[in-house]
Motif scaffolding. Structure first.
Motif, mmCIF file in Angstrom:
data_model
loop_
_atom_site.group_PDB
_atom_site.id
_atom_site.type_symbol
_atom_site.label_atom_id
_atom_site.label_comp_id
_atom_site.label_asym_id
_atom_site.label_seq_id
_atom_site.Cartn_x
_atom_site.Cartn_y
_atom_site.Cartn_z
ATOM 1 N N ALA A 97 11.309 -5.480 0.033
ATOM 2 C CA ALA A 97 10.756 -4.831 -0.980
ATOM 3 C C ALA A 97 11.388 -4.025 -1.879
ATOM 4 N N LEU A 128 5.805 2.013 3.943
ATOM 5 C CA LEU A 128 7.212 2.164 3.525
ATOM 6 C C LEU A 128 8.733 2.859 4.048
ATOM 7 N N ILE A 178 -0.561 1.616 0.836
ATOM 8 C CA ILE A 178 1.212 1.511 0.753
ATOM 9 C C ILE A 178 1.648 3.700 0.978
ATOM 10 N N VAL A 206 1.340 -1.102 4.450
ATOM 11 C CA VAL A 206 2.107 -1.621 5.010
ATOM 12 C C VAL A 206 2.789 -0.266 4.826
ATOM 13 N N ILE A 208 5.374 -4.694 -3.661
ATOM 14 C CA ILE A 208 4.995 -4.939 -2.735
ATOM 15 C C ILE A 208 3.757 -5.639 -2.667
ATOM 16 N N LEU A 248 9.092 -7.435 4.137
ATOM 17 C CA LEU A 248 8.422 -7.954 2.362
ATOM 18 C C LEU A 248 9.783 -7.732 1.406
ATOM 19 N N ARG A 293 8.264 -0.881 -6.712
ATOM 20 C CA ARG A 293 8.771 -0.154 -5.404
ATOM 21 C C ARG A 293 7.497 -1.379 -4.780
ATOM 22 N N LEU A 294 6.049 -0.272 -5.384
ATOM 23 C CA LEU A 294 4.771 -0.291 -4.550
ATOM 24 C C LEU A 294 4.050 -1.750 -5.835
ATOM 25 N N ARG A 297 5.569 -3.761 7.765
ATOM 26 C CA ARG A 297 6.654 -2.917 7.995
ATOM 27 C C ARG A 297 7.569 -3.362 5.755
ATOM 28 N N ASP A 298 7.915 -2.285 5.187
ATOM 29 C CA ASP A 298 8.385 -3.089 3.733
ATOM 30 C C ASP A 298 9.866 -3.945 3.944
ATOM 31 N N ARG A 299 10.008 -3.290 5.321
ATOM 32 C CA ARG A 299 11.486 -3.570 5.641
ATOM 33 C C ARG A 299 11.455 -6.070 5.777
#
Length: 234
Positions: free
Chosen positions: A144, A29, A5, A27, A155, A142, A151-152, A138-140
């Motif tokens: 997150a 971030l 990430i 991912v 994810i 998920l 946050r990590l 992308r984190d979006r």
């Protein structure tokens, strides 16, 4: 399931791809805050006179806390960057073979409006070019939640990670205990040492964009994005 990430970077160096290639899922971030003078919007290429910066001009005035995924451009930049690359590498051994695909990416990038879109475009294409099987999201996508280490971990949980591969700079803030409690092992990336190859500058420099490796080595580029010990092994 091994996961990496990282905030997106512009045409990253080979170590970035070494890390990404060791995971099943990467991912992006870009919900994280944009930082000035970071690698988000700039990188270096090698010229006969030494390394130079390619910097994407972005809008940051009065947007001090904007996430990377919202950063836009201050002016057109893609054509200028391609001209700089062409001038630096047109005599490189594999320029003729590698240039058309990279030039096409810059033509696509010229039509995009956000930095995160540009970085994802180049990252995805370069991952494919290097033959890496890593999936990229992308984190979006998920949703997150949390900040920094939380946050990590969020994810990792959402993607079903059993191992998380982190860059070494995160040692300053990442608490491994919550990951262990969640059944997720934390591995730390160690970069290189990487092989040296014929480079067009006055002194060899590993810390340049991976496109330097592509133009110098063509079909052998992927192997030179791994540590020397792995390249030398059967």
């Amino acid at each position: 399931m091994k996961v990496s990430i990282i905030q997106s970077c512009y045409i990253p160096w080979k170590g970035f791809f070494d890390l990404v290639g060791r995971t099943d899922l990467h991912v992006i971030l870009d919900g994280a805050q944009y930082a000035k003078r970071h690698w988000h919007n700039r990188n270096r290429i090698m010229t006969p006179g030494g390394p130079i910066w390619l910097t994407i001009p972005v809008v940051t005035k009065s947007r001090f806390e904007q996430p990377i995924e919202e950063v836009g451009f201050a002016e057109p930049w893609a054509e200028k960057h391609w001209r700089s690359i062409e001038l630096a590498y047109r005599r490189a051994p594999f320029f003729a073979e590698e240039a058309p695909a990279l030039k096409a990416l810059y033509e696509q990038a010229d039509r995009l409006t956000l930095l995160t879109e540009v970085n994802e475009l180049f990252l995805t294409a370069l991952v494919r070019r290097l033959g890496l099987a890593t999936k990229i999201v992308r984190d979006r996508a998920l949703d997150a939640q949390g900040r920094r280490g939380d946050r990590l971990l969020d994810i990792c949980r959402k993607v079903g990670a059993t191992r998380y591969l982190s860059g070494p700079s995160a040692r300053d803030y990442l608490d491994e205990a919550p990951f262990e409690e969640a059944g997720i092992a934390v591995d730390w990336m160690g970069y290189g040492p990487y092989p040296v190859y014929p480079q067009r500058g006055p002194a060899f420099d590993h810390a340049v964009s991976v496109i330097d490796v592509l133009f110098a080595l063509g079909p052998d580029a992927a192997a030179h994005c791994r540590p020397l010990a792995e390249v030398a092994s059967p």
